[in-house]
Design a protein around this motif. Sequence first.
Motif, PDB file in Angstrom:
ATOM      1  N   TYR A 262      14.695 -15.563  16.739  1.00  0.00           N
ATOM      2  CA  TYR A 262      14.966 -13.709  16.073  1.00  0.00           C
ATOM      3  C   TYR A 262      14.337 -13.503  14.423  1.00  0.00           C
ATOM      4  N   MET A 263      14.047 -12.344  14.697  1.00  0.00           N
ATOM      5  CA  MET A 263      13.503 -12.135  13.014  1.00  0.00           C
ATOM      6  C   MET A 263      14.350 -10.710  13.141  1.00  0.00           C
ATOM      7  N   ARG A 264      15.333 -11.277  11.576  1.00  0.00           N
ATOM      8  CA  ARG A 264      15.664  -9.865  11.152  1.00  0.00           C
ATOM      9  C   ARG A 264      15.158  -9.201   9.352  1.00  0.00           C
ATOM     10  N   GLN A 265      15.005  -8.321   9.821  1.00  0.00           N
ATOM     11  CA  GLN A 265      14.787  -7.568   8.753  1.00  0.00           C
ATOM     12  C   GLN A 265      15.566  -6.994   7.374  1.00  0.00           C
ATOM     13  N   THR A 266      14.914  -7.999   5.919  1.00  0.00           N
ATOM     14  CA  THR A 266      15.965  -8.165   5.394  1.00  0.00           C
ATOM     15  C   THR A 266      15.542  -6.621   3.960  1.00  0.00           C
ATOM     16  N   SER A 267      14.327  -6.424   4.082  1.00  0.00           N
ATOM     17  CA  SER A 267      14.369  -4.987   3.396  1.00  0.00           C
ATOM     18  C   SER A 267      12.576  -4.717   4.249  1.00  0.00           C
ATOM     19  N   ASN A 268      11.760  -3.937   3.123  1.00  0.00           N
ATOM     20  CA  ASN A 268      10.615  -3.036   3.886  1.00  0.00           C
ATOM     21  C   ASN A 268       9.767  -3.779   3.306  1.00  0.00           C
ATOM     22  N   VAL A 269       9.203  -4.564   2.997  1.00  0.00           N
ATOM     23  CA  VAL A 269       8.717  -5.563   2.468  1.00  0.00           C
ATOM     24  C   VAL A 269       9.187  -7.239   3.212  1.00  0.00           C
ATOM     25  N   SER A 270      10.214  -7.546   3.892  1.00  0.00           N
ATOM     26  CA  SER A 270      10.282  -8.646   3.920  1.00  0.00           C
ATOM     27  C   SER A 270      11.741  -8.779   4.903  1.00  0.00           C
TER      28      SER A 270
ATOM     29  N   MET B 179       2.992  -9.979  10.984  1.00  0.00           N
ATOM     30  CA  MET B 179       3.939  -9.048  10.247  1.00  0.00           C
ATOM     31  C   MET B 179       2.882  -7.466  10.381  1.00  0.00           C
ATOM     32  N   VAL B 180       2.936  -6.873  10.797  1.00  0.00           N
ATOM     33  CA  VAL B 180       2.425  -5.465  11.409  1.00  0.00           C
ATOM     34  C   VAL B 180       2.630  -4.905  10.105  1.00  0.00           C
ATOM     35  N   THR B 181       1.132  -4.014   9.702  1.00  0.00           N
ATOM     36  CA  THR B 181       1.431  -3.165   8.535  1.00  0.00           C
ATOM     37  C   THR B 181       0.911  -1.702   9.204  1.00  0.00           C
ATOM     38  N   VAL B 182       1.502  -0.833   8.760  1.00  0.00           N
ATOM     39  CA  VAL B 182       1.087   0.571   9.649  1.00  0.00           C
ATOM     40  C   VAL B 182       1.279   1.476   8.238  1.00  0.00           C
ATOM     41  N   ASN B 183      -0.134   2.308   8.080  1.00  0.00           N
ATOM     42  CA  ASN B 183      -0.299   3.598   7.109  1.00  0.00           C
ATOM     43  C   ASN B 183      -0.707   4.619   7.986  1.00  0.00           C
ATOM     44  N   ASN B 184       0.502   5.582   7.494  1.00  0.00           N
ATOM     45  CA  ASN B 184      -0.533   6.832   8.692  1.00  0.00           C
ATOM     46  C   ASN B 184      -1.057   7.575   8.024  1.00  0.00           C
ATOM     47  N   VAL B 185      -1.104   7.263   6.381  1.00  0.00           N
ATOM     48  CA  VAL B 185      -1.889   8.380   5.621  1.00  0.00           C
ATOM     49  C   VAL B 185      -3.388   8.262   6.297  1.00  0.00           C
ATOM     50  N   ILE B 186      -4.031   6.791   6.041  1.00  0.00           N
ATOM     51  CA  ILE B 186      -4.675   6.746   5.947  1.00  0.00           C
ATOM     52  C   ILE B 186      -4.831   6.037   7.348  1.00  0.00           C
TER      53      ILE B 186
ATOM     54  N   TYR C 214       1.109  -1.543   0.014  1.00  0.00           N
ATOM     55  CA  TYR C 214       0.143   0.183   0.239  1.00  0.00           C
ATOM     56  C   TYR C 214       1.345   1.164   0.076  1.00  0.00           C
ATOM     57  N   PRO C 215       0.540   2.422  -0.327  1.00  0.00           N
ATOM     58  CA  PRO C 215       1.292   3.449  -0.628  1.00  0.00           C
ATOM     59  C   PRO C 215       1.206   4.257   0.554  1.00  0.00           C
ATOM     60  N   GLY C 216       2.084   4.782   1.028  1.00  0.00           N
ATOM     61  CA  GLY C 216       2.575   5.071   2.132  1.00  0.00           C
ATOM     62  C   GLY C 216       2.575   4.351   3.504  1.00  0.00           C
TER      63      GLY C 216
ATOM     64  N   PHE D  35      -3.793   3.348   9.214  1.00  0.00           N
ATOM     65  CA  PHE D  35      -4.480   2.198   9.269  1.00  0.00           C
ATOM     66  C   PHE D  35      -3.863   1.681  10.278  1.00  0.00           C
ATOM     67  N   ARG D  36      -3.362   0.149  10.942  1.00  0.00           N
ATOM     68  CA  ARG D  36      -2.735  -1.052  11.407  1.00  0.00           C
ATOM     69  C   ARG D  36      -3.166  -1.913  11.303  1.00  0.00           C
ATOM     70  N   GLY D  37      -2.496  -2.856  10.775  1.00  0.00           N
ATOM     71  CA  GLY D  37      -3.525  -4.468  10.715  1.00  0.00           C
ATOM     72  C   GLY D  37      -2.190  -5.130  10.933  1.00  0.00           C
ATOM     73  N   SER D  38      -2.444  -6.145  10.737  1.00  0.00           N
ATOM     74  CA  SER D  38      -1.268  -7.730  10.810  1.00  0.00           C
ATOM     75  C   SER D  38      -2.062  -8.549  10.504  1.00  0.00           C
ATOM     76  N   SER D  39      -1.346  -9.594  10.263  1.00  0.00           N
ATOM     77  CA  SER D  39      -1.006 -11.396   9.632  1.00  0.00           C
ATOM     78  C   SER D  39      -0.258 -11.691  10.104  1.00  0.00           C
ATOM     79  N   ILE D  40      -0.162 -12.692  10.169  1.00  0.00           N
ATOM     80  CA  ILE D  40       0.187 -13.961  11.267  1.00  0.00           C
ATOM     81  C   ILE D  40       0.539 -16.017  10.549  1.00  0.00           C
ATOM     82  N   ILE D  41       1.993 -16.087  10.350  1.00  0.00           N
ATOM     83  CA  ILE D  41       2.192 -17.108   9.856  1.00  0.00           C
ATOM     84  C   ILE D  41       2.503 -17.667  11.221  1.00  0.00           C
ATOM     85  N   ARG D  42       1.242 -19.129  11.194  1.00  0.00           N
ATOM     86  CA  ARG D  42       1.778 -20.181  12.231  1.00  0.00           C
ATOM     87  C   ARG D  42       2.249 -21.206  11.566  1.00  0.00           C
ATOM     88  N   LEU D  43       3.729 -20.501  12.113  1.00  0.00           N
ATOM     89  CA  LEU D  43       5.121 -22.095  12.029  1.00  0.00           C
ATOM     90  C   LEU D  43       5.420 -22.791  12.951  1.00  0.00           C
TER      91      LEU D  43
END
Length: 476
Positions: A421-429, A450-457, A401-403, A459-467
Amino acid sequence: MFLYVRGCYPWTYQRVFTVLVLALHCIHSGNGQTCTEGFAYDRRARVCVDIDECRTVPDACRGDMQCVNQNGGYLCIPRGLYSQPTFPRDGERGVGRSPSVRERDTPFTDTSRGYPEADPYPVLPPPVAPSYPIVSRTAPCLLGYTLAEDGTCNDVDECGTNTHQCNPTQVCINTAGGYTCSCTEGYWLVGGQCQDIDECRYGYCQQLCANVPGSYSCSCNPGFLLNPDSRTCQDVDECEDEPCSHGCFNTYGSYMCNCDEGFELAVDGTTCIDLDECGFSEFLCQHRCVNTPGSFQCHCPGGYYLYEDGRSCEDINECETGNNTCTTAQVCFNFQGGSTCLDTLKCDPPYVEVSDNQCMCSAANPACRDRPFTILYRHMDLSSGRSVPADIFQMQATTRYPGAFYIFQIKGPGNEGREFYMRQTSNVSATLVLSRPLRGPQVLVLDLEMVTVNNVINFRGSSIIRLTIYVSEFPF
C-alpha cells in the motif's frame, strides 16, 4: 626386754631387732606357714596363692591408669595400652606393691646360739615379680626353686614342667623363682583373660582395616595400592594404562576422561562420540549445517558464498564478477541469490524513449489523452520472508506547480493479494509499504501512479513508475 647376743655391738642389736619386726609383719599365721607380701596361705590347698590387689585395694591405680593383677603384685598401666609383661631389672622392685621381707637386704639371725650366724639359706639373685612365698621356715629352698645335688637352689621352670596356673588363653613366661602369665602379640590381658586387640579402632590402617584374631589386615580403596609397609596406600595413576579414547586426567583415587572439541563423553565414561552440533540449533548456520567428525560446516545455496564468519551467506554479485550471460546490448541486474539480463528499453507507441529507462507520451499527441504522461522503469530486489511492515520504495514529484496537489496510488495488476500500500508522507511524496511477507522466488511488477491535480487551471495528469520486484528464494 633386751636381747643379748654374744659378740655383737649395740648397733647390731638394733639391726637384728628391726629385721625381726619386719619379718613379723610379713608372716601370715596359718599352721606355721609363711607367705610373702602379695600372697595368702590357702589352708585347704596348703599353698600360698596370689592376692588380687586390683579387687582388694581401693583405688589401687589413680587417674587414667588401669590396674592389672600380677602374681605377687599388680601393675598400673595407661588404659588402652597393649598389655606387655613387665620384668623388673636387677635391684628394682615390682610396680604397684611394697617390697617384701624377701626383697630387703637384711639377713636372718639365729638368736638361739647367742651370736649372729650366716643365713642358712642360699644367697639368691634379686627376685623379679612375681616372686613366690616361702612355704616353710625349715624348707631348704624358696618356693620356685629346687635343691640340687650340690646343695644349691635351682630355678624351677614352671612353664616347661606345666605346673603353672596360667589359663588356656595366656602364655606362660618363666622367671627366676616363678613365672608370669602374659598374652601373645595382638592380645591384651583383661580380667585375667587374653582378649583380642581390635587394631582397627586405633587407626592402624590408612584406609580399610579388617580385624582378625591376634592381628589385623589393611587394604585400600579402588584406585589405590597398598604400600610395602602394609598400612598406607598410594594413588594409582590409571592414565598410564590409557583407559580413555581421547584425553585422561588422573585424580586422587580415580581418573577422568575428557574429549576433544566437537566430541562428548559417552555413558561408559571413557569413550568419546561425535557431537552433532547441527542438531543443537537451526540457527547455527544461516542456510544449511552439515555435521563433520568433531565439528560442522555451513553451506550456502547457489548465488551465495560463505562469509568469513563461517556461518553467514552473502550474495554473489554476478554483474561485478562477470559470471553472467548478459550480452553487450543487455544490462545486468543483480539481486539476492542471482541476476538477470535486462534488454534495451523499447517504448510502446504512442510513447517515445526519452532516456534509457523512461518513455514519454506528448500532450500534443491526441493518442496520449487519458494516458500517463511519463513511464519510468525501476528494478529492485526483496528478500523472501522479510518482516513487515517495511518501507521498501519512495516516490516523489520532481516538478511543482502553484495550486497543484498530488495523489499517490497503486494502479493495475500486481497487488491482488494487497501485499503493498502507498503511504503519503508529504504533499509531494509517498512511500511504498510491504504489508505482508512475500515468499520467493518470484517477480512482481507494480505501477505506482502519481496523479497531479490543479484546479486553478483545471488540469489533471499522471505519471507512473513501473517497479519490478525480484523476490529471492531465501531470507538472506
